[in-house]
Write an enzyme that holds these catalytic residues in place. Structure first.
Site, PDB file in Angstrom:
ATOM      1  N   LYS A 281      36.164  39.327  34.027  1.00  0.00           N
ATOM      2  CA  LYS A 281      34.925  40.086  33.841  1.00  0.00           C
ATOM      3  C   LYS A 281      33.961  39.359  32.900  1.00  0.00           C
ATOM      4  O   LYS A 281      32.786  39.629  32.861  1.00  0.00           O
ATOM      5  CB  LYS A 281      35.231  41.488  33.318  1.00  0.00           C
ATOM      6  CG  LYS A 281      36.025  42.358  34.314  1.00  0.00           C
ATOM      7  CD  LYS A 281      36.333  43.733  33.731  1.00  0.00           C
ATOM      8  CE  LYS A 281      37.292  44.562  34.564  1.00  0.00           C
ATOM      9  NZ  LYS A 281      36.649  45.248  35.696  1.00  0.00           N
TER      10      LYS A 281
ATOM     11  N   LYS B 208      33.553  48.162  30.223  1.00  0.00           N
ATOM     12  CA  LYS B 208      34.577  48.013  31.250  1.00  0.00           C
ATOM     13  C   LYS B 208      35.839  47.514  30.575  1.00  0.00           C
ATOM     14  O   LYS B 208      35.808  47.103  29.421  1.00  0.00           O
ATOM     15  CB  LYS B 208      34.133  47.015  32.332  1.00  0.00           C
ATOM     16  CG  LYS B 208      33.589  45.694  31.769  1.00  0.00           C
ATOM     17  CD  LYS B 208      32.974  44.821  32.855  1.00  0.00           C
ATOM     18  CE  LYS B 208      31.578  45.229  33.261  1.00  0.00           C
ATOM     19  NZ  LYS B 208      31.492  45.840  34.571  1.00  0.00           N
ATOM     20  N   ARG B 209      36.973  47.566  31.297  1.00  0.00           N
ATOM     21  CA  ARG B 209      38.180  46.991  30.753  1.00  0.00           C
ATOM     22  C   ARG B 209      37.941  45.541  30.343  1.00  0.00           C
ATOM     23  O   ARG B 209      37.123  44.842  30.940  1.00  0.00           O
ATOM     24  CB  ARG B 209      39.310  47.053  31.796  1.00  0.00           C
ATOM     25  CG  ARG B 209      39.942  48.420  31.910  1.00  0.00           C
ATOM     26  CD  ARG B 209      40.577  48.864  30.606  1.00  0.00           C
ATOM     27  NE  ARG B 209      41.839  48.190  30.384  1.00  0.00           N
ATOM     28  CZ  ARG B 209      43.024  48.780  30.388  1.00  0.00           C
ATOM     29  NH1 ARG B 209      43.116  50.080  30.567  1.00  0.00           N
ATOM     30  NH2 ARG B 209      44.121  48.090  30.185  1.00  0.00           N
TER      31      ARG B 209
ATOM     32  N   HIS C 120      42.153  47.705  45.838  1.00  0.00           N
ATOM     33  CA  HIS C 120      41.141  47.635  44.780  1.00  0.00           C
ATOM     34  C   HIS C 120      41.067  46.293  44.080  1.00  0.00           C
ATOM     35  O   HIS C 120      40.535  46.212  42.968  1.00  0.00           O
ATOM     36  CB  HIS C 120      41.420  48.680  43.699  1.00  0.00           C
ATOM     37  CG  HIS C 120      41.262  50.090  44.152  1.00  0.00           C
ATOM     38  ND1 HIS C 120      40.089  50.796  44.023  1.00  0.00           N
ATOM     39  CD2 HIS C 120      42.130  50.925  44.749  1.00  0.00           C
ATOM     40  CE1 HIS C 120      40.260  52.014  44.511  1.00  0.00           C
ATOM     41  NE2 HIS C 120      41.495  52.114  44.955  1.00  0.00           N
TER      42      HIS C 120
ATOM     43  N   THR D   8      32.122  49.948  39.116  1.00  0.00           N
ATOM     44  CA  THR D   8      31.460  51.240  39.284  1.00  0.00           C
ATOM     45  C   THR D   8      30.548  51.542  38.097  1.00  0.00           C
ATOM     46  O   THR D   8      29.606  52.327  38.235  1.00  0.00           O
ATOM     47  CB  THR D   8      32.491  52.381  39.453  1.00  0.00           C
ATOM     48  OG1 THR D   8      33.518  52.233  38.469  1.00  0.00           O
ATOM     49  CG2 THR D   8      33.109  52.355  40.833  1.00  0.00           C
TER      50      THR D   8
ATOM     51  N   LYS E  26      26.780  53.491  37.892  1.00  0.00           N
ATOM     52  CA  LYS E  26      26.418  54.533  36.928  1.00  0.00           C
ATOM     53  C   LYS E  26      25.197  54.095  36.113  1.00  0.00           C
ATOM     54  O   LYS E  26      24.293  54.888  35.838  1.00  0.00           O
ATOM     55  CB  LYS E  26      27.597  54.818  35.982  1.00  0.00           C
ATOM     56  CG  LYS E  26      28.813  55.379  36.701  1.00  0.00           C
ATOM     57  CD  LYS E  26      30.108  55.204  35.905  1.00  0.00           C
ATOM     58  CE  LYS E  26      31.325  55.437  36.809  1.00  0.00           C
ATOM     59  NZ  LYS E  26      32.599  54.996  36.218  1.00  0.00           N
TER      60      LYS E  26
END
Ligand code: F55
Length: 804
Positions: A550, A544-545, A352, A652, A656
């Site tokens: 990110k 998100k985290r 992952h 992900t 969504k």
């Protein structure tokens, strides 16, 4: 009498509820607490699912099918009550019964606690996959750890993240069945003599299971979670007798600590002994259970690989490779070659990540001490493997060194990803780009040695959790257009919505749904943060985290840019936005926490200033979790997927959000690439460096300061960061100027320009709505049902076993 779809009359549900209240809670309607009612309701729903489970189990027993065993250190299941009500078709009966009793279903749902047994994407993916396995009628069991404390609860104090324990089972968990009579011994430490391991410490693994129902099918699978229990012998009677009560229970505490808490890190916690203990604990318990289940219908080992396939969710359960070898060699007396053939035919491994620092390794010295026999077996596996390498590349010591399961420098460590690839029949990445980069970079020498072992299985999400449960309004609208609800099991049917994008009445309805969802979100945001969002403003969402790669920081930099523009009166082309953040940072991840503080500080600036808040308001919603996702995602108009290309394995939330009609602003990273391919370049806001360009820029010697010098608006933005809150966050600016590991400055201008395009597109609300509908209509591919069908076809070879 009303009879609902599953044939249960409403008053029967009421009778059962009252019976559970009496027999299970030992109370009466008059003296019952809200908790009593909630628990009785949960048990009533659970009872119906158990009836289904019993049939599934009978079918499985009869057909003796091939099973998928999913091993994962994390699961983020989300609330069970709404899901189980929907999946059991009991929603209406439950509502009627509660109404008759004068109770509010929403209030009871508030008492349902979500098991937060995971950190982020990896854990939620595991939950989506279990949901899809049951929905696709694939025989499966999920194995995990029943942490006493799940992912911490997040609050903010003075803008900084504060973590509090998540004691999720405080009032008991009505969804689980404990099986203390099914405990498994798990050994630690000790010594090995003649290949026989005598552990020094034995801890008991106690399983409990929860039901995993499929949607629109009769199948109910299980998730089995293990908690650590001290053996009775751990209580030190002699110390107790001496009055040393604390010491008398020391060993008990030490044993039970194994399942005490989820590690709240989503990048590796290096070298923590307790974490390795957790991993060994999980795989030992799971394998014992798998073998026990196999033996219910099979004898000997010949059929094992035909009946059992074990999916390893990242490297956390990879010690299973050594443990199964140990069981086969030491307990079952198989010879090496036969045992290895079985192991190699059993496991498959999902990776992952691409971040090198997230590839797990364990110090050899630690493994040797904690699991001496496993260390021997790993050496032996490596010995045989390196012989194979030597045959493939005679005399190539460089190859041997890069492939070896043991890393030599600067300290000897076991590389868990290498053990996984060597011990598995299949290895997969989680999006096309990720799988390609794994083959070309992170796992390149393995892909050269065994190209056929490498696969891609693009992630997917549960349409039930993220459409039906999260967004009933949109689900209703889509169902009215498609004529039924069946698309929730066959998400490709969303493509039938395409023509509706050109139907202006439908677009109006779609817009109305979005607006109603934004109104709900605004109400929630107001309650938890005090920030008043405008339900007509664009909901611009990043959930998100918190991680530097990110680039939540880039998102904040855009807001700062807007602040300056508004203050200068450059408001032409601006549209009102609600900038919404959700996400946790690992408690020890200082750089991520600094960015959070910055986000909160900037939020205070915009929310506290009328001129600014006419265009931008900002809410950082605390404690983002599955329930939070269910609230935020349906309201979203814009989905921020802005990681540095080549860093996000898949993502992900991007799926969504697209399914719920948000348009993506994103880089060519992870699954963004596939989302854009499907929804069409015209319906996706692309910006920034691609993965190749990012690597090239770094190699050429990236100097962030020159980007700062070349762009005055960027300069103004960074200077603002350096001085906000009296310079409290100057380190963020310094880090950007001196290091900027994730090329934020290099992508800044492209991002700002792309955001300008977004604003422009939002102004033509009808065209936006069309794009929104097309995003949903073309995202059916991102169903987790498709993901498990891909695994089934490429890796598991598991036929579906629907109930007779
Ligand atoms: C948790 C613990 C450790 Cl030690 C390491 C990683 C994690 C973790 O939570 N990783 C994680 O969530 N990875 C994410 O997996 C998602 C599902 O495949 C991807 O979509 C996402 O890109 C990836 O970062």
């Amino acid at each position: 009498m009303t009879v609902a779809n599953d044939g249960v009359p409403a008053d029967e549900f009421e009778t059962d509820l009252l019976r559970n209240l009496a027999h299970q809670r030992g109370t009466t309607r008059q003296s019952a607490s809200a908790q009593d009612i909630y628990q009785a309701l949960a048990l009533t729903v659970r009872d119906r699912l158990v009836d289904r489970y019993v049939k599934t189990a009978a079918t499985y027993y009869e057909t003796n099918p091939r099973f998928v065993y999913y091993l994962s250190a994390e699961y983020m299941l989300g609330k069970q009550l709404p899901q189980n009500l929907l999946y059991s078709g009991l929603q209406n009966q439950a509502r009627d019964a509660l109404e008759k009793l004068g109770l509010d279903p929403a209030e009871l749902e508030d008492l349902d606690v979500e098991p937060g047994l995971g950190n982020g994407g990896l854990g939620r993916l595991a939950a989506c996959i279990l949901d899809a396995l049951a929905t696709e009628d694939i025989p499966a069991v999920g194995y995990g750890i029943r942490y006493d404390l799940g992912i911490f609860k997040q609050t903010f104090e003075d803008g900084a993240q504060v973590e509090r324990p998540d004691d999720w089972t405080f009032y008991g968990n009505p969804w689980e069945f404990a099986a203390p009579d099914d405990q498994q011994p798990v050994g630690f430490y000790g010594k090995v003599e003649d290949g026989k391991w005598t552990p020094d410490e034995i801890v008991l693994g106690e399983p409990s299971h929860m039901l995993v129902p499929g949607y629109g099918t009769q199948t109910v699978n299980l998730i089995r979670l293990w908690r650590a229990r001290a053996s009775r012998a751990s209580f030190d009677l002699s110390r107790f007798g001496e009055g040393r009560y604390g010491e008398a229970v020391d060993a008990i505490v030490r044993s039970e600590n194994i399942s005490k808490v989820l590690y709240p890190d989503d990048s590796t916690e290096l070298g923590r002994e307790l974490r390795l203990k957790q991993q060994h604990f999980l795989v030992t318990c799971a394998l014992r259970d798998i073998v026990r289940r196999y033996r219910l219908r099979n004898t000997g080992w010949d059929a094992f690989t035909e009946k059992v396939t074990i999916q390893l969710n990242d490297t956390h359960p990879v010690m299973a490779v050594a443990e199964l070898m140990r069981v086969l060699l030491d307990e079952e007396g198989l010879d090496w070659d036969r045992a290895w053939l079985i192991v190699r035919g059993t496991f498959a491994y999902t990776c992952h990540t691409l971040l090198p620092e997230a590839l797990e390794t364990w110090p050899v010295a630690l493994v040797e001490r904690l699991l001496p026999r496993h260390m021997e077996i790993i050496y032996l596996i490596n010995f045989h493997f390196l012989q194979e390498v030597e045959q493939a590349y005679p005399g190539d010591t460089g190859r041997l060194r890069e492939l070896s399961i043991i890393q030599e420098e600067p300290e000897r460590r076991v590389r868990m990803a290498h053990l996984a690839v060597v011990g598995a029949k299949a290895v997969n990445g989680v999006a096309e780009l990720h799988s390609k980069l794994l083959r070309e970079t992170t796992l390149r020498p393995f892909a050269e040695l065994w190209p056929e072992r490498f696969h891609n299985v693009t992630n997917g999400v549960s349409p039930r959790r993220f459409m039906l449960i999260a967004n009933p309004r949109l689900t209703g609208l889509i169902s009215s257009r498609l004529g039924d609800h069946d698309w929730l099991r066959d998400l490709d049917r969303l493509s039938e919505l395409e023509p509706a994008a050109d139907d202006s009445a439908f677009r109006d309805q779609w817009r109305e749904v979005k607006r109603a969802n934004r109104r709900d979100l605004a109400r929630y945001a107001r309650a938890v943060t005090g920030v008043a969002l405008d339900p007509d403003a664009m909901a611009d969402v990043m959930i998100k985290r918190f991680h530097e790669y990110k680039r939540q920081l880039l998102r904040v930099m855009h807001v700062i840019t807007l602040i300056h523009r508004i203050r200068r009166g450059e408001t032409a082309g601006l549209v009102p936005r609600s900038v919404i953040f959700g996400g946790k940072a690992a408690p020890g991840y200082y750089a991520a926490k600094r960015i959070m503080r910055l986000a909160n500080a900037v939020a205070d600036v915009v929310n506290g200033d009328q001129q600014l808040s006419a265009y931008v308001r900002m809410a950082f919603l605390p404690n983002y979790n599955v329930s939070g996702a269910e609230l935020i995602i349906p309201a979203a108009d814009l989905s921020e997927q802005i990681s540095l290309a080549g860093k996000e394995a898949s993502g992900t939330s991007n799926m969504k959000l697209a399914l719920n009609g948000a348009l993506t602003i994103g880089t060519l990273d992870g699954a963004n690439v596939e989302i854009r391919d499907r929804v069409g370049a015209d319906n996706f806001f692309l910006f920034g460096l691609d993965a190749g360009q990012a690597v090239a820029l770094k190699q050429a010697g990236y100097r962030p300061r020159s980007w700062y010098e070349a762009d005055w608006e960027l300069r103004e933005t960074i200077d603002f960061i350096a001085t906000i809150d009296g310079g409290a966050l100057r380190e963020v600016a310094d880090d950007l100027l001196n290091r900027d590991e994730y090329l934020t400055l290099a992508d800044y201008r492209a991002y700002i320009e792309c955001q300008d395009e977004v604003a422009h597109a939002w102004e033509d609300r009808d065209a936006w709505t069309r794009m929104s509908i097309l995003n949903a209509a073309r995202s059916g591919f991102f169903s987790a049902d498709r993901t498990v069908r891909d695994y089934g076809r490429e890796i598991w070879h598991t036929p579906a076993v629907p109930e007779a």
